[in-house]
Design a protein around this motif. Structure first.
Motif, PDB file in Angstrom:
ATOM      1  N   ASN A  61       0.761  -1.301   0.068  1.00  0.00           N
ATOM      2  CA  ASN A  61      -0.057   0.191   0.150  1.00  0.00           C
ATOM      3  C   ASN A  61       1.078   1.102   0.022  1.00  0.00           C
ATOM      4  OD1 ASN A  61      -1.835   2.064   0.523  1.00  0.00           O
ATOM      5  ND2 ASN A  61      -3.038   0.935   1.809  1.00  0.00           N
ATOM      6  N   ALA A  62       0.979   1.941  -1.011  1.00  0.00           N
ATOM      7  CA  ALA A  62       1.868   3.241  -1.327  1.00  0.00           C
ATOM      8  C   ALA A  62       1.597   4.287  -0.368  1.00  0.00           C
ATOM      9  CB  ALA A  62       1.479   3.817  -2.674  1.00  0.00           C
ATOM     10  N   VAL A  63      -0.036   4.465  -0.066  1.00  0.00           N
ATOM     11  CA  VAL A  63      -0.287   5.663   0.904  1.00  0.00           C
ATOM     12  C   VAL A  63       0.319   5.291   2.366  1.00  0.00           C
ATOM     13  CG1 VAL A  63      -2.119   6.638   1.684  1.00  0.00           C
ATOM     14  CG2 VAL A  63      -2.302   6.170  -0.406  1.00  0.00           C
ATOM     15  N   MET A  64       0.122   4.043   2.709  1.00  0.00           N
ATOM     16  CA  MET A  64       0.325   3.640   4.229  1.00  0.00           C
ATOM     17  C   MET A  64       1.821   3.665   4.446  1.00  0.00           C
ATOM     18  SD  MET A  64      -2.310   3.219   5.944  1.00  0.00           S
ATOM     19  CE  MET A  64      -1.459   2.551   7.476  1.00  0.00           C
ATOM     20  N   PHE A  65       2.613   3.192   3.163  1.00  0.00           N
ATOM     21  CA  PHE A  65       4.034   3.401   3.244  1.00  0.00           C
ATOM     22  C   PHE A  65       4.452   4.728   3.318  1.00  0.00           C
ATOM     23  CE2 PHE A  65       7.930   3.770   0.480  1.00  0.00           C
ATOM     24  CZ  PHE A  65       8.860   3.565   1.348  1.00  0.00           C
ATOM     25  N   HIS A  66       3.988   5.671   2.557  1.00  0.00           N
ATOM     26  CA  HIS A  66       4.106   7.051   2.463  1.00  0.00           C
ATOM     27  C   HIS A  66       3.796   7.556   3.867  1.00  0.00           C
ATOM     28  CE1 HIS A  66       3.666  11.405   1.505  1.00  0.00           C
ATOM     29  NE2 HIS A  66       4.909  11.257   0.560  1.00  0.00           N
ATOM     30  N   ALA A  67       2.883   7.311   4.538  1.00  0.00           N
ATOM     31  CA  ALA A  67       2.567   7.704   5.908  1.00  0.00           C
ATOM     32  C   ALA A  67       3.759   7.551   6.865  1.00  0.00           C
ATOM     33  CB  ALA A  67       1.232   7.455   6.439  1.00  0.00           C
ATOM     34  N   GLY A  68       4.365   6.283   6.711  1.00  0.00           N
ATOM     35  CA  GLY A  68       5.171   5.830   7.818  1.00  0.00           C
ATOM     36  C   GLY A  68       6.659   6.396   7.464  1.00  0.00           C
ATOM     37  N   LEU A  69       6.911   7.234   6.616  1.00  0.00           N
ATOM     38  CA  LEU A  69       8.457   7.722   6.213  1.00  0.00           C
ATOM     39  C   LEU A  69       8.599   8.765   7.010  1.00  0.00           C
ATOM     40  CD1 LEU A  69       8.219   7.618   2.534  1.00  0.00           C
ATOM     41  CD2 LEU A  69       9.360   6.098   3.738  1.00  0.00           C
ATOM     42  N   ALA A  70       9.992   9.011   7.360  1.00  0.00           N
ATOM     43  CA  ALA A  70      10.368   9.996   8.187  1.00  0.00           C
ATOM     44  C   ALA A  70      11.802  10.580   7.392  1.00  0.00           C
ATOM     45  CB  ALA A  70      10.737   9.782   9.648  1.00  0.00           C
ATOM     46  N   ARG A  71      11.873  11.772   7.551  1.00  0.00           N
ATOM     47  CA  ARG A  71      13.144  12.353   6.866  1.00  0.00           C
ATOM     48  C   ARG A  71      14.485  11.845   7.724  1.00  0.00           C
ATOM     49  NH1 ARG A  71      14.781  17.064   3.982  1.00  0.00           N
ATOM     50  NH2 ARG A  71      16.651  17.773   4.872  1.00  0.00           N
ATOM     51  N   GLY A  72      15.583  11.547   7.103  1.00  0.00           N
ATOM     52  CA  GLY A  72      16.638  10.866   7.873  1.00  0.00           C
ATOM     53  C   GLY A  72      16.850   9.522   7.605  1.00  0.00           C
ATOM     54  N   MET A  73      15.570   8.654   7.233  1.00  0.00           N
ATOM     55  CA  MET A  73      15.651   7.288   7.292  1.00  0.00           C
ATOM     56  C   MET A  73      16.975   6.661   6.248  1.00  0.00           C
ATOM     57  SD  MET A  73      11.594   6.276   7.151  1.00  0.00           S
ATOM     58  CE  MET A  73      12.278   4.470   7.320  1.00  0.00           C
ATOM     59  N   THR A  74      17.637   5.590   6.489  1.00  0.00           N
ATOM     60  CA  THR A  74      18.524   5.167   5.743  1.00  0.00           C
ATOM     61  C   THR A  74      17.780   4.294   4.820  1.00  0.00           C
ATOM     62  OG1 THR A  74      19.026   3.244   7.001  1.00  0.00           O
ATOM     63  CG2 THR A  74      20.460   5.212   7.483  1.00  0.00           C
ATOM     64  N   MET A  75      18.801   4.070   3.738  1.00  0.00           N
ATOM     65  CA  MET A  75      18.119   2.976   2.555  1.00  0.00           C
ATOM     66  C   MET A  75      17.674   1.785   3.311  1.00  0.00           C
ATOM     67  SD  MET A  75      16.903   2.502  -0.335  1.00  0.00           S
ATOM     68  CE  MET A  75      17.690   3.408  -1.950  1.00  0.00           C
ATOM     69  N   LEU A  76      18.431   1.323   4.248  1.00  0.00           N
ATOM     70  CA  LEU A  76      18.447   0.272   4.869  1.00  0.00           C
ATOM     71  C   LEU A  76      17.078   0.042   5.584  1.00  0.00           C
ATOM     72  CD1 LEU A  76      19.560  -2.925   5.211  1.00  0.00           C
ATOM     73  CD2 LEU A  76      20.626  -1.984   7.528  1.00  0.00           C
ATOM     74  N   GLN A  77      16.730   1.176   6.386  1.00  0.00           N
ATOM     75  CA  GLN A  77      15.441   1.183   6.724  1.00  0.00           C
ATOM     76  C   GLN A  77      14.422   1.268   6.118  1.00  0.00           C
ATOM     77  OE1 GLN A  77      16.497   4.632   9.060  1.00  0.00           O
ATOM     78  NE2 GLN A  77      16.420   3.622  11.119  1.00  0.00           N
ATOM     79  N   VAL A  78      14.607   1.790   4.726  1.00  0.00           N
ATOM     80  CA  VAL A  78      13.306   1.994   3.934  1.00  0.00           C
ATOM     81  C   VAL A  78      13.049   0.504   3.261  1.00  0.00           C
ATOM     82  CG1 VAL A  78      12.387   2.985   1.558  1.00  0.00           C
ATOM     83  CG2 VAL A  78      13.562   4.397   3.580  1.00  0.00           C
ATOM     84  N   VAL A  79      14.156  -0.219   2.715  1.00  0.00           N
ATOM     85  CA  VAL A  79      14.116  -1.508   2.323  1.00  0.00           C
ATOM     86  C   VAL A  79      13.531  -2.466   3.412  1.00  0.00           C
ATOM     87  CG1 VAL A  79      15.382  -3.427   1.377  1.00  0.00           C
ATOM     88  CG2 VAL A  79      15.812  -1.152   0.478  1.00  0.00           C
ATOM     89  N   GLY A  80      13.925  -2.293   4.568  1.00  0.00           N
ATOM     90  CA  GLY A  80      13.210  -3.214   5.783  1.00  0.00           C
ATOM     91  C   GLY A  80      11.675  -3.055   6.070  1.00  0.00           C
ATOM     92  N   ARG A  81      11.471  -1.745   5.776  1.00  0.00           N
ATOM     93  CA  ARG A  81       9.846  -1.443   5.742  1.00  0.00           C
ATOM     94  C   ARG A  81       9.159  -1.902   4.481  1.00  0.00           C
ATOM     95  NH1 ARG A  81       8.034   3.915   8.807  1.00  0.00           N
ATOM     96  NH2 ARG A  81       9.112   3.321  10.674  1.00  0.00           N
ATOM     97  N   THR A  82       9.809  -1.781   3.313  1.00  0.00           N
ATOM     98  CA  THR A  82       9.052  -2.292   2.235  1.00  0.00           C
ATOM     99  C   THR A  82       9.130  -3.722   1.646  1.00  0.00           C
ATOM    100  OG1 THR A  82      11.049  -1.900   0.788  1.00  0.00           O
ATOM    101  CG2 THR A  82       9.299  -0.208   1.236  1.00  0.00           C
ATOM    102  N   LYS A  83      10.256  -4.243   2.364  1.00  0.00           N
ATOM    103  CA  LYS A  83      10.565  -5.736   2.228  1.00  0.00           C
ATOM    104  C   LYS A  83      10.876  -5.869   0.522  1.00  0.00           C
ATOM    105  CE  LYS A  83       8.407  -7.444   6.244  1.00  0.00           C
ATOM    106  NZ  LYS A  83       8.724  -6.654   6.970  1.00  0.00           N
ATOM    107  N   SER A  84      11.253  -4.825   0.044  1.00  0.00           N
ATOM    108  CA  SER A  84      11.257  -4.822  -1.574  1.00  0.00           C
ATOM    109  C   SER A  84      12.293  -3.783  -1.929  1.00  0.00           C
ATOM    110  CB  SER A  84      10.187  -4.579  -2.292  1.00  0.00           C
ATOM    111  OG  SER A  84      10.354  -4.394  -3.542  1.00  0.00           O
ATOM    112  N   LEU A  85      13.197  -4.099  -2.948  1.00  0.00           N
ATOM    113  CA  LEU A  85      14.198  -3.256  -3.364  1.00  0.00           C
ATOM    114  C   LEU A  85      13.613  -1.900  -4.212  1.00  0.00           C
ATOM    115  CD1 LEU A  85      17.175  -5.493  -4.307  1.00  0.00           C
ATOM    116  CD2 LEU A  85      17.006  -3.848  -2.200  1.00  0.00           C
ATOM    117  N   GLY A  86      13.713  -0.728  -4.089  1.00  0.00           N
ATOM    118  CA  GLY A  86      12.995  -0.139  -5.048  1.00  0.00           C
ATOM    119  C   GLY A  86      13.863   0.122  -6.459  1.00  0.00           C
ATOM    120  N   SER A  87      12.965   0.712  -7.491  1.00  0.00           N
ATOM    121  CA  SER A  87      13.261   0.572  -8.823  1.00  0.00           C
ATOM    122  C   SER A  87      14.024   1.932  -8.956  1.00  0.00           C
ATOM    123  CB  SER A  87      12.089   0.412  -9.785  1.00  0.00           C
ATOM    124  OG  SER A  87      11.053   1.271  -9.713  1.00  0.00           O
ATOM    125  N   LYS A  88      14.908   2.023  -9.816  1.00  0.00           N
ATOM    126  CA  LYS A  88      15.669   3.397  -9.893  1.00  0.00           C
ATOM    127  C   LYS A  88      14.879   4.296 -10.901  1.00  0.00           C
ATOM    128  CE  LYS A  88      19.978   5.713  -9.696  1.00  0.00           C
ATOM    129  NZ  LYS A  88      19.592   6.760  -9.193  1.00  0.00           N
TER     130      LYS A  88
END
Length: 133
Positions: A61-88
């Protein structure tokens, strides 16, 4: 934790144990630092192993993911939340995109390895919303 702070604490710990216990304290500090580094490596490898089992750039869910983001998070923290690698994102240096099954997506911009800004893109929405966090 900032890596500089971690290394500063490790240095202070090493000096303190060396002053208190001599070579035995130095050996103890070296073992503790190696253990800490192995824990960090294990965490990173676990996140990458889980992310490798999911299609690239997919989230539930993109909306729920966006709501849980915080400035300063590392890429490892983001990938841990999404459980997926992002597309460039093509044409950008440090922008990554995740999207859900409904077509909504989240584009994240990283600066120096930390999340600087994010925006959500919804299908049929002519202007994406920018979020400074």
């Amino acid at each position: 934790m900032d890596s500089r702070l971690g290394w500063l604490l490790a240095t202070i710990f090493t000096i303190a144990t060396w002053q208190a216990y001599g070579l035995h304290g130095l050996a103890f500090a070296a073992g503790a630092i190696v253990f800490w580094l192995l824990l960090t490596l294990t965490r990173a490898l676990r996140v990458m192993r889980i992310a490798g089992q999911v299609p690239v750039g997919r989230i539930d869910n993109a909306v729920m993911f966006h709501a849980g983001l915080a400035r300063g998070m590392t890429m490892l923290q983001v990938v841990g939340r999404t459980k997926s690698l992002g597309s460039k994102v093509v044409g950008s240096e440090d922008d990554w995109r995740w999207s859900d099954g409904g077509g909504a997506g989240v584009v994240l911009h990283f600066e120096r390895g930390r999340l600087a800004s994010s925006r959500i893109e919804r299908p049929g929405d002519p202007t994406p919303r920018m979020d400074p966090s």
